[in-house]
Scaffold this active site. Structure first.
Site, short mmCIF file in Angstrom:
data_model
loop_
_atom_site.label_atom_id
_atom_site.label_comp_id
_atom_site.label_asym_id
_atom_site.label_seq_id
_atom_site.Cartn_x
_atom_site.Cartn_y
_atom_site.Cartn_z
N GLY A 91 27.65 35.63 36.25
CA GLY A 91 28.33 36.38 37.30
C GLY A 91 29.44 37.21 36.69
N GLY A 93 33.19 39.80 37.75
CA GLY A 93 34.20 40.22 38.71
C GLY A 93 35.09 41.26 38.09
N GLY A 94 36.20 41.55 38.77
CA GLY A 94 37.06 42.62 38.32
C GLY A 94 37.79 42.32 37.02
CG MET A 95 40.82 39.91 36.64
SD MET A 95 41.97 38.54 36.89
CE MET A 95 42.52 38.21 35.21
CB VAL A 98 31.11 33.27 34.64
CG1 VAL A 98 30.78 31.82 34.33
CG2 VAL A 98 32.50 33.38 35.26
CE LYS A 113 36.88 32.19 35.44
NZ LYS A 113 37.97 31.88 36.44
CG ASP A 206 41.39 33.16 46.14
OD1 ASP A 206 41.32 33.55 47.32
OD2 ASP A 206 40.74 33.66 45.21
#
Length: 297
Positions: A91, A93-95, A98, A113, A206
């Site tokens: 997967g 994401g913005g940062m 993984v 990650k 979160d």
């Protein structure tokens, strides 16, 4: 494909998943407009959405992102990072991304990650990454994802965690409301995990379905990237877009699951996490979100 374009596709894809198949066509008409290529890309992702069954991923996104994320992190299948051999992208994401990997010292499968290289150049985001590792490392609980290692190699910062087989609660909720027994079981497991987290002076901040993994052994609490120590009243982490470390007053978290004080930009504490858990449990029972708003108003 540029990172900005990919983020646009990812955002629209996730928003489309929140709608029924009947509603998606009108939604794509609205957000894609005359950009027919964008619409085809989203429709292609939606068509493949249910194919995989691994951890922390939106399967179609993982397939589509492999080239882009591999380029930005410099990792490809078969490459090594420390004592770990990369197997596949799980997967993104913005940062960062993984990966599924093999620990060839201990002969076990792990999840890694990895921060994007442009993110690793920012001290504030590296600090969040480091703190996430420290937070998880001090939590020993069957319903909290285990951290194995942290490292830096060739300009990349990475965090090694246990690899979890299963699906996120967000994925499970796409099938609708859950039986009361399932809701009670998850409530007990995540409440117990939060009790451990809070007793260590940590607030998750979160809590949402995407950060709860459902495995054969029970629910697992994930992603402490926005977590903070309850005694830290000065330094806060990130905006909604994970862009920077900010002072008190910044809205942190995912809007539909945030406690009122978070929406107002005030300091969160253990009660904020409990509120978020209540919102999740409501969604599990009702089959729809308690709050559908897209902005704090």
């Amino acid at each position: 494909m540029s990172p900005d374009r990919w983020q646009q596709i990812e955002k629209i894809y996730h928003e489309a998943l929140q709608r029924t198949p009947v509603e998606r066509s009108a939604f794509l008409d609205e957000v894609c407009g005359s950009d027919h290529i964008l619409r085809k890309q989203i429709e292609s992702l939606l068509a493949h959405e249910g194919e995989a069954e691994d951890f922390i991923e939106k399967p179609a996104l993982a397939m589509a992102a492999q080239s882009l994320m591999g380029h930005q992190t410099g990792l490809r299948e078969g490459q090594t990072l420390g004592s770990y051999r990369i197997l596949s992208l799980l997967g993104s994401g913005g940062m960062g991304a993984v990966y599924k990997a093999t620990d060839f010292r201990l002969n076990r499968t792990v999840a890694i990650k990895v921060l994007l290289q442009n993110v690793s150049d920012r001290p504030d985001l590296k600090e969040r990454f480091r703190r996430e590792a420290q937070v998880i490392a001090n939590l020993n609980h069957p319903n909290v994802c285990v951290i194995h290692d942290i490292g830096h190699q060739d300009g990349l910062d990475y965090l090694v965690m246990e690899h979890l087989e299963g699906e996120t609660l967000a994925r499970r909720l796409e099938k609708g409301a859950r039986p009361a027994g399932d809701v009670m079981q998850l409530a007990m497991e995540i409440s117990d995990a939060l009790d451990k987290v809070h007793r260590h002076g940590v607030v998750h901040r979160d809590l949402k379905p995407n950060n709860i993994m459902l495995t054969k052994s029970g629910a697992k609490l994930l992603d402490f990237g926005l977590a903070k120590l309850a005694t830290n009243r000065v330094i806060e982490l990130s905006t909604l877009q994970d862009t920077d470390i900010t002072a008190e007053g910044t809205i942190l978290g995912t809007l539909q699951y945030m406690a009122p004080e978070q929406v107002q930009g005030n300091e969160a504490d253990a009660r904020s996490d409990i509120f978020s858990l209540g919102v999740i449990l409501y969604e599990m029972l009702a089959g729809h979100k308690a709050f559908e708003g897209k902005n704090p108003a």
